[in-house]
Scaffold this motif. Structure first.
Motif, PDB file in Angstrom:
ATOM      1  N   GLN A 189     133.464  43.741 -26.519  1.00 13.86           N
ATOM      2  CA  GLN A 189     134.436  43.971 -27.587  1.00 13.86           C
ATOM      3  C   GLN A 189     134.983  45.400 -27.602  1.00 13.86           C
ATOM      4  O   GLN A 189     136.043  45.649 -28.185  1.00 13.86           O
ATOM      5  N   GLN A 236     137.061  45.556 -38.770  1.00 20.23           N
ATOM      6  CA  GLN A 236     138.296  45.376 -38.005  1.00 20.23           C
ATOM      7  C   GLN A 236     139.209  46.597 -38.036  1.00 20.23           C
ATOM      8  O   GLN A 236     139.659  47.064 -36.982  1.00 20.23           O
ATOM      9  N   GLU A 237     139.507  47.112 -39.231  1.00 25.90           N
ATOM     10  CA  GLU A 237     140.479  48.198 -39.322  1.00 25.90           C
ATOM     11  C   GLU A 237     140.004  49.472 -38.616  1.00 25.90           C
ATOM     12  O   GLU A 237     140.748  50.060 -37.825  1.00 25.90           O
ATOM     13  N   ASP A 240     139.789  48.903 -34.733  1.00 24.17           N
ATOM     14  CA  ASP A 240     141.111  48.851 -34.117  1.00 24.17           C
ATOM     15  C   ASP A 240     141.710  50.246 -33.978  1.00 24.17           C
ATOM     16  O   ASP A 240     142.316  50.586 -32.950  1.00 24.17           O
ATOM     17  N   GLY A 244     142.445  52.218 -30.357  1.00 29.23           N
ATOM     18  CA  GLY A 244     143.752  52.780 -30.030  1.00 29.23           C
ATOM     19  C   GLY A 244     143.664  54.253 -29.684  1.00 29.23           C
ATOM     20  O   GLY A 244     144.306  54.731 -28.738  1.00 29.23           O
TER      21      GLY A 244
END
Length: 257
Positions: A189, A236-237, A240, A244
């Motif tokens: 992941q 998740q936030e 992510d 990035g």
């Protein structure tokens, strides 16, 4: 007091000198008798080591007490700042802390442990004792597990054999197979979670940063109280955003201006 694996190749006097310096680092300032008692050494041995370290400007005597000198700060900064790729991470660590208003850090692996190179605190950050230069177990932190997941399997086993999997909190993974299974998930992941495994009531998310050859340089993480870092925001936030950022850093390293 930090423990170091001993081998028959170690020079006893060097081990003693570093044991004294590590004790001084923990206590900040102490005397010959206290050091001798703590390390189970003769006072004459401690005094001789302290005198040598003082003559070399690594220790300062203040009355009957001794402390480490600021020379260590110079050495640490030179080691860190003489590696251009690491300087890049200071700005990104600052931005992470500001963006999430939590604590952000960048760590590297050295001799099987994690070392904090940069640490920044945001507006709402919880202040803990994980200062720059501190060494930590890799298996109990998000950034540490992110690094472990991207090391060769033989290296991971070596690290476990050397340091074990001690329980830092009641939530720390202490079973080898359980850890290896989680490292596989992290590798797939791209990010790692720390759910109160290094400090109770503190969660964290970590991602590795890879060099152009695929090796792992280190890992960045964001940590905060478990009542704030939870749910979709935590799962998740934050991951992510970190993925990035890691991708941006890796592109900058691969294609420098």
């Amino acid at each position: 007091m930090p423990k170091t694996p001993t081998t028959t190749d170690n020079i006893k006097s060097v081990e003693t000198a570093f044991a004294i310096m590590e004790l001084l680092a923990e206590s900040q300032q102490t005397g010959v008798t206290d050091i001798a008692t703590e390390l189970e050494l003769a006072k004459s041995t401690v005094h001789n080591h302290l005198t040598t370290l003082k003559n070399l400007d690594y220790v300062v005597r203040e009355g009957e007490k001794y402390r480490l000198s600021w020379r260590f700060l110079k050495l640490g900064e030179e080691i860190r700042d003489n590696h251009p790729k690491y300087r890049l991470f200071q700005r990104h660590t600052e931005n992470l802390a500001s963006h999430f208003e939590e604590r952000a850090q960048f760590i590297v692996e050295e001799n099987g442990k994690g070392v904090y190179l940069f640490r920044e605190t945001g507006t709402h950050a919880v202040r803990t004792d994980s200062g720059v230069g501190k060494r930590i177990f890799l298996h109990s932190t998000a950034a540490g597990k992110a690094i472990l997941a991207h090391l060769p399997e033989s290296r991971v086993h070596d690290i476990i054999e050397t340091w074990g999997l001690p329980p830092v909190t009641s939530y720390t993974i202490t079973d080898r197979e359980e850890l290896l299974t989680e490292l596989e998930t992290i590798k797939e992941q791209g990010y790692a979670f720390n759910r109160e495994e290094n400090l109770e009531r503190l969660n964290a998310v970590g991602v590795p940063v890879r060099d152009p050859d695929g090796g792992v340089i280190g890992a960045m993480s964001v940590s905060g109280p478990s009542h704030r870092l939870k749910g979709q925001y935590f799962e998740q936030e934050i991951p992510d955003f970190l993925l990035g950022l890691a991708n941006e850093i890796e592109l900058n390293l691969a294609y420098p201006r």
